[in-house]
Design an enzyme around this catalytic site. Structure first.
Site, PDB file in Angstrom:
ATOM      1  N   GLU A   2      46.444   3.994  37.939  1.00 24.79           N
ATOM      2  CA  GLU A   2      45.620   2.565  37.860  1.00 24.79           C
ATOM      3  C   GLU A   2      44.525   3.125  36.674  1.00 24.79           C
ATOM      4  O   GLU A   2      44.937   1.756  36.194  1.00 24.79           O
ATOM      5  CB  GLU A   2      44.627   2.509  38.975  1.00 24.79           C
ATOM      6  CG  GLU A   2      44.673   0.659  39.064  1.00 24.79           C
ATOM      7  CD  GLU A   2      43.661   1.211  40.673  1.00 24.79           C
ATOM      8  OE1 GLU A   2      43.429  -0.212  40.520  1.00 24.79           O
ATOM      9  OE2 GLU A   2      44.285   2.022  41.578  1.00 24.79           O
ATOM     10  N   ILE A   6      48.756  -3.726  45.452  1.00 25.10           N
ATOM     11  CA  ILE A   6      48.181  -2.563  46.395  1.00 25.10           C
ATOM     12  C   ILE A   6      46.915  -2.823  46.895  1.00 25.10           C
ATOM     13  O   ILE A   6      45.795  -4.468  46.080  1.00 25.10           O
ATOM     14  CB  ILE A   6      46.954  -1.747  45.254  1.00 25.10           C
ATOM     15  CG1 ILE A   6      46.876  -0.622  45.559  1.00 25.10           C
ATOM     16  CG2 ILE A   6      46.588  -2.172  44.286  1.00 25.10           C
ATOM     17  CD1 ILE A   6      47.408   0.649  47.000  1.00 25.10           C
ATOM     18  N   THR A  63      40.381  -3.069  48.835  1.00 22.19           N
ATOM     19  CA  THR A  63      38.911  -3.506  48.429  1.00 22.19           C
ATOM     20  C   THR A  63      39.058  -4.611  49.662  1.00 22.19           C
ATOM     21  O   THR A  63      40.097  -5.437  50.234  1.00 22.19           O
ATOM     22  CB  THR A  63      38.911  -4.309  47.075  1.00 22.19           C
ATOM     23  OG1 THR A  63      39.400  -3.215  45.603  1.00 22.19           O
ATOM     24  CG2 THR A  63      37.739  -5.352  46.942  1.00 22.19           C
ATOM     25  N   THR A  82      45.241  -8.642  44.356  1.00 21.56           N
ATOM     26  CA  THR A  82      45.959  -9.076  42.576  1.00 21.56           C
ATOM     27  C   THR A  82      47.756  -9.461  43.094  1.00 21.56           C
ATOM     28  O   THR A  82      47.832  -8.191  43.626  1.00 21.56           O
ATOM     29  CB  THR A  82      45.860  -8.158  41.385  1.00 21.56           C
ATOM     30  OG1 THR A  82      44.268  -8.000  40.996  1.00 21.56           O
ATOM     31  CG2 THR A  82      46.827  -8.591  40.365  1.00 21.56           C
TER      32      THR A  82
END
Length: 442
Positions: free
Chosen positions: A281, A159, A162, A196
């Site tokens: 999440e 995902i 950010t 990540t």
């Protein structure tokens, strides 16, 4: 035969033989089935792999082959897709159609039992957070192209929301996606940071701005962006304090061509999709962080039982017992709250849970980080110099303490989550009050 006693605080009550009104026989069978697999294939090597900063590639393949990435998805699972791919049951014989949110809570808890978030995060983050928007909102064409490989673990996802200047402020995203002159592609430009799993990802579920620069949340869309070996994509790993093996990545996108049909759902609906995804999440994070806190406090308890100072075991010192009690009270309260959330989600429709629990899920995640800090601080202080040393008997405690910020920032930073929770509660209260007033006038 009397069961072997567990170190205090090392397990939630339902795993120590205490009765539970929440967990049924299927949940107990599931937990018993997955723990040996995860211990063998992950936890016994977790510290070594975290220090090496990367898991061997075979670990992801081993989990994928055993269908042990699937449980990172939110319940209910995409049963039709899984059965098309020949996946009818999970470990222990659990049917995919019987998997519920409590099975998911147990999975997230067991994956975090090493105390380290990096090793499990390197395996499950993409499946947990990158795949669900495609399952929920992706077109049939998009799903047919990417879901089979992602669900079987042949390809990897992440995902990517950010950015350097847009973290918890999702509406501030500046990465753009504009239609090409020929009309067949999105041209993507921008940067993503702290992503990540990004470094080894095939497809990123990415938040992009398809509307004008000043359009705020209304101008956001979600796009499946190919990353690995894609022209215009540059990726490098970031050095972070904890969760190192999870592969935190900086991504630069320079005129990256993405097929038009890679748009997830409708243009301009990205913020709505992101918020829907955030609930899973944040619950997933909260469960894992709560287990990390349990690992830290149990390690401290075990240590003070055997460590002697001033002529007697540390546990005989009242100040030590007080510190353990204070952290333990926070931990057990948080653990019960996590279990309650899992239970509620087995009894509520998804739309109802999103509406009623959205803000509180953010608060649950924030509180998990606070509890981890208290338990990690307690462990380091009680271990003394050993807890401040990157080797020896305090090695895990020292590593855990470095992971605290990684629990309090990603998935929505702590202060933002607290503010979100109260704003959502106020909004919900006003909406219900208005509805009640309207109904009384009929």
């Amino acid at each position: 035969m009397t069961a072997k006693p567990t170190v205090p605080f090392s397990e939630p009550g339902w795993l120590t033989g205490l009765p539970s009104p929440i967990f049924a026989d299927s949940h107990r069978r599931w937990q018993a089935a997955i723990r040996p697999f995860i211990d063998t294939h992950l936890h016994q090597h977790a510290i070594t792999w975290e220090k090496a900063e990367t898991l061997p590639p075979h670990v992801f393949s081993d989990f994928a082959a055993a269908n042990m990435l699937i449980p990172a998805l939110p319940a209910p699972l995409p049963v039709t897709w899984l059965k098309r791919l020949g996946i009818h049951t999970l470990l222990g014989g659990l049917k995919v159609e019987d998997f519920d949110s409590l099975h998911g809570v147990i999975f997230a808890d067991e994956m975090a039992r090493s105390g380290l978030a990096g090793p499990p995060g390197s395996l499950t983050t993409g499946m947990a957070f990158g795949v669900p928007p495609i399952v929920k909102f992706g077109s049939e064409v998009l799903q047919e192209r990417v879901l089979p490989a992602l669900l079987k673990g042949e390809k990897r996802s992440c995902i990517a929301i950010t950015e350097p200047d847009a973290g918890s402020d999702v509406a501030g995203i500046t990465t753009t996606a504009v239609r090409s002159g020929c009309g067949g592609f999105w041209i993507v430009n921008g940067t993503k940071k702290w992503i990540t799993n990004g470094i080894w990802t095939d497809y990123a579920t990415m938040a992009v701005r398809t509307g004008p620069p000043d359009s705020g949340a209304a101008g956001l869309s979600l796009l499946v962006v190919p990353l690995m070996h894609q022209p215009g994509v540059t990726m490098r790993r970031l050095k972070v304090a904890g969760q190192v093996s999870a592969g935190t990545t900086y991504i630069e996108l320079d005129d990256v061509k993405v097929p038009l049909e890679n748009l997830i759902g409708e243009e301009g609906m990205g913020m709505r999709y992101i918020m829907t995804n955030f609930n899973h999440e944040r619950l997933f994070i909260a469960v894992g962080v709560t287990r990390q806190a349990r690992v830290a406090l149990a390690a401290a308890f075990e240590y003070v039982l055997k460590r002697e100072a001033f002529g007697k075991p540390l546990v005989e010192q009242p100040v030590v017992r007080h510190r353990l009690a204070r952290a333990g009270a926070l931990l057990e309260g948080q653990s019960a709250w996590v279990e309650q959330f899992g239970f509620l989600m087995t009894r509520m429709e998804k739309s109802e849970a999103d509406r009623e629990l959205g803000g509180m899920t953010g608060l649950l995640k924030a509180q998990a980080g606070i509890v981890l800090k208290e338990c990690a601080d307690t462990a380091v202080l009680l271990f003394g110099g050993n807890g401040y040393t990157r080797s020896g008997q305090g090695e895990l405690v020292e590593m855990l303490h470095r992971e605290v910020p990684g629990a309090r920032i990603p998935g929505g930073s702590e202060d933002v989550m607290m503010d979100l929770a109260v704003r959502q509660l106020v909004k919900l209260y006003k909406a219900k009050t208005k509805a009640l007033e309207a109904s009384s006038k009929l």
